[in-house]
Design a protein around this motif. Structure first.
Motif, PDB file in Angstrom:
ATOM      1  N   CYS A   1      -7.793  -3.810 -14.232  1.00  0.00           N
ATOM      2  CA  CYS A   1      -8.254  -2.460 -13.925  1.00  0.00           C
ATOM      3  C   CYS A   1      -9.760  -2.438 -13.660  1.00  0.00           C
ATOM      4  O   CYS A   1     -10.229  -1.687 -12.803  1.00  0.00           O
TER       5      CYS A   1
ATOM      6  N   PHE B   1      -6.872   4.218  -2.832  1.00  0.00           N
ATOM      7  CA  PHE B   1      -7.137   4.844  -4.126  1.00  0.00           C
ATOM      8  C   PHE B   1      -6.270   6.081  -4.317  1.00  0.00           C
ATOM      9  O   PHE B   1      -5.806   6.354  -5.437  1.00  0.00           O
TER      10      PHE B   1
ATOM     11  N   THR C   1      -7.537   2.274 -14.009  1.00  0.00           N
ATOM     12  CA  THR C   1      -8.361   2.105 -12.807  1.00  0.00           C
ATOM     13  C   THR C   1      -9.204   3.340 -12.538  1.00  0.00           C
ATOM     14  O   THR C   1     -10.394   3.248 -12.220  1.00  0.00           O
TER      15      THR C   1
ATOM     16  N   ALA D   1     -10.249  -3.803 -10.100  1.00  0.00           N
ATOM     17  CA  ALA D   1      -9.814  -2.808  -9.114  1.00  0.00           C
ATOM     18  C   ALA D   1     -10.764  -1.621  -9.084  1.00  0.00           C
ATOM     19  O   ALA D   1     -11.127  -1.121  -8.010  1.00  0.00           O
ATOM     20  N   ALA D   2     -11.180  -1.164 -10.259  1.00  0.00           N
ATOM     21  CA  ALA D   2     -12.079  -0.009 -10.329  1.00  0.00           C
ATOM     22  C   ALA D   2     -13.426  -0.311  -9.692  1.00  0.00           C
ATOM     23  O   ALA D   2     -13.994   0.526  -8.979  1.00  0.00           O
ATOM     24  N   TYR D   3     -13.949  -1.503  -9.916  1.00  0.00           N
ATOM     25  CA  TYR D   3     -15.229  -1.879  -9.305  1.00  0.00           C
ATOM     26  C   TYR D   3     -15.104  -1.919  -7.788  1.00  0.00           C
ATOM     27  O   TYR D   3     -16.005  -1.478  -7.069  1.00  0.00           O
ATOM     28  N   SER D   4     -13.989  -2.427  -7.296  1.00  0.00           N
ATOM     29  CA  SER D   4     -13.784  -2.480  -5.843  1.00  0.00           C
ATOM     30  C   SER D   4     -13.725  -1.085  -5.249  1.00  0.00           C
ATOM     31  O   SER D   4     -14.344  -0.810  -4.219  1.00  0.00           O
TER      32      SER D   4
ATOM     33  N   ALA E   1      -2.761   2.683 -13.368  1.00  0.00           N
ATOM     34  CA  ALA E   1      -3.475   3.584 -12.460  1.00  0.00           C
ATOM     35  C   ALA E   1      -4.497   4.415 -13.231  1.00  0.00           C
ATOM     36  O   ALA E   1      -5.613   4.648 -12.756  1.00  0.00           O
TER      37      ALA E   1
ATOM     38  N   VAL F   1      -3.003   4.912  -5.487  1.00  0.00           N
ATOM     39  CA  VAL F   1      -3.052   4.578  -6.914  1.00  0.00           C
ATOM     40  C   VAL F   1      -2.980   5.842  -7.756  1.00  0.00           C
ATOM     41  O   VAL F   1      -2.246   5.901  -8.759  1.00  0.00           O
TER      42      VAL F   1
ATOM     43  N   ARG G   1     -13.228   3.429 -12.774  1.00  0.00           N
ATOM     44  CA  ARG G   1     -13.897   3.762 -11.510  1.00  0.00           C
ATOM     45  C   ARG G   1     -14.950   4.846 -11.751  1.00  0.00           C
ATOM     46  O   ARG G   1     -16.067   4.765 -11.201  1.00  0.00           O
TER      47      ARG G   1
ATOM     48  N   PHE H   1      -1.129  -3.667 -15.286  1.00  0.00           N
ATOM     49  CA  PHE H   1      -1.979  -2.831 -14.437  1.00  0.00           C
ATOM     50  C   PHE H   1      -1.698  -1.378 -14.749  1.00  0.00           C
ATOM     51  O   PHE H   1      -0.575  -1.001 -15.085  1.00  0.00           O
TER      52      PHE H   1
ATOM     53  N   GLN I   1      -4.714  -5.906 -18.701  1.00  0.00           N
ATOM     54  CA  GLN I   1      -4.908  -4.606 -18.069  1.00  0.00           C
ATOM     55  C   GLN I   1      -6.377  -4.239 -17.956  1.00  0.00           C
ATOM     56  O   GLN I   1      -6.808  -3.713 -16.916  1.00  0.00           O
TER      57      GLN I   1
END
Length: 278
Positions: free
Chosen positions: A92, A111, A156, A95-98, A153, A114, A160, A151, A88
């Motif tokens: 995460c 987002f 993330t 995904a958060a960096y993206s 949310a 999510v 982020r 994963f 996780q």
């Protein structure tokens, strides 16, 4: 002036007394659990209550550790928790960096989707997750315990916010030095959000370690159970033998307490540093 200073002192004293009372109320159940784990069965049900055992006994811990189901559940919990935390945090973080640093079509809409998961009670996902695990043929298996939890949310969103707090100049300088996206993410960005990663890891570990409902949904075999359902089943198995039950509870919370004591600074910094930037 003196009266105002005196009133301020009384106010601080009152606040401290309230805080001390709150700490006492919080600690009391844990204190009772720990001391009961060392009592005899008679002392655990004695009235008026016996706060401290007359003789500290460790046989209750030996009794619970002699149960193969408890030991197996402990090992299952350690394995599933480690996989859940590593998986996780890694997924995460990517995904958060993206979402925070890479501009691509539909990023904000994705987002929001999510974030929409956070608005829905987690119990709603039990049936879809169960059907997915069933169609994969993974019922009554160890992977069924951790696959749906790889994963998050919330994780993330948390990471982020941490990535958004970093200056853009770091990425620009790294690109000028010839770094690609993966190198920027792995070598530069991840170390800078270490506190948030530790905070998320502790939260995920707490959730995975204490998960009660999901193991009962996907598994029926005692050999595939985790600690929380196993401890719940001890209530009917041991009846009024509270010292053995409390010994099992003490052993179950010990890793979480040790982890938080070791990383409490990073945990507090990670939660505080997420801020509201976005």
């Amino acid at each position: 002036m003196k009266s105002k200073t005196k009133a301020l002192r009384w106010r601080k004293l009152l606040i401290h007394l309230v805080l001390i009372a709150g700490i006492g109320i919080t600690i009391l159940p844990f204190f009772w659990m720990i001391t009961t784990a060392f009592k005899t069965q008679g002392e655990s049900v004695q009235m008026p209550p016996v706060w401290l055992p007359s003789q500290w006994k460790f046989n209750n811990f030996m009794d619970i550790l002699s149960k193969p189901t408890f030991v197996q559940a402990y090992l299952n919990t350690i394995f599933t928790t480690v996989i859940t935390v590593v998986g996780q945090v890694l997924l995460c973080a990517m995904a958060a960096y993206s979402f925070a640093r890479i501009k691509f079509p539909g990023r904000d809409i994705l987002f929001l989707l999510v974030l929409g998961v956070l608005m829905v009670p987690s119990q709603i996902f039990l049936m879809p997750q169960y059907l997915i695990i069933q169609h994969m043929g993974l019922l009554n298996t160890i992977p069924a315990l951790f696959l749906p939890n790889l994963f998050s949310a919330f994780g993330t969103f948390l990471l982020r916010q941490a990535f958004l707090s970093l200056p853009n100049e770091l990425e620009e300088a790294a690109m000028l030095d010839g770094c690609n996206r993966f190198q920027i993410f792995y070598k530069i960005m991840l170390p800078l959000v270490k506190s948030s990663l530790v905070a998320l890891a502790i939260m995920v570990m707490k959730f995975a370690w204490n998960d009660l409902m999901w193991p009962l949904v996907v598994n029926t075999s005692a050999k595939k159970m985790t600690l929380a359902p196993t401890l719940a089943s001890m209530i009917s198995e041991y009846g009024s033998n509270y010292p053995v039950q409390m010994a099992g509870a003490v052993l179950s919370i010990l890793p979480l307490v040790i982890l938080f004591v070791l990383f409490q600074k990073q945990f507090i910094e990670g939660v505080a540093s997420t801020g509201v930037k976005g």
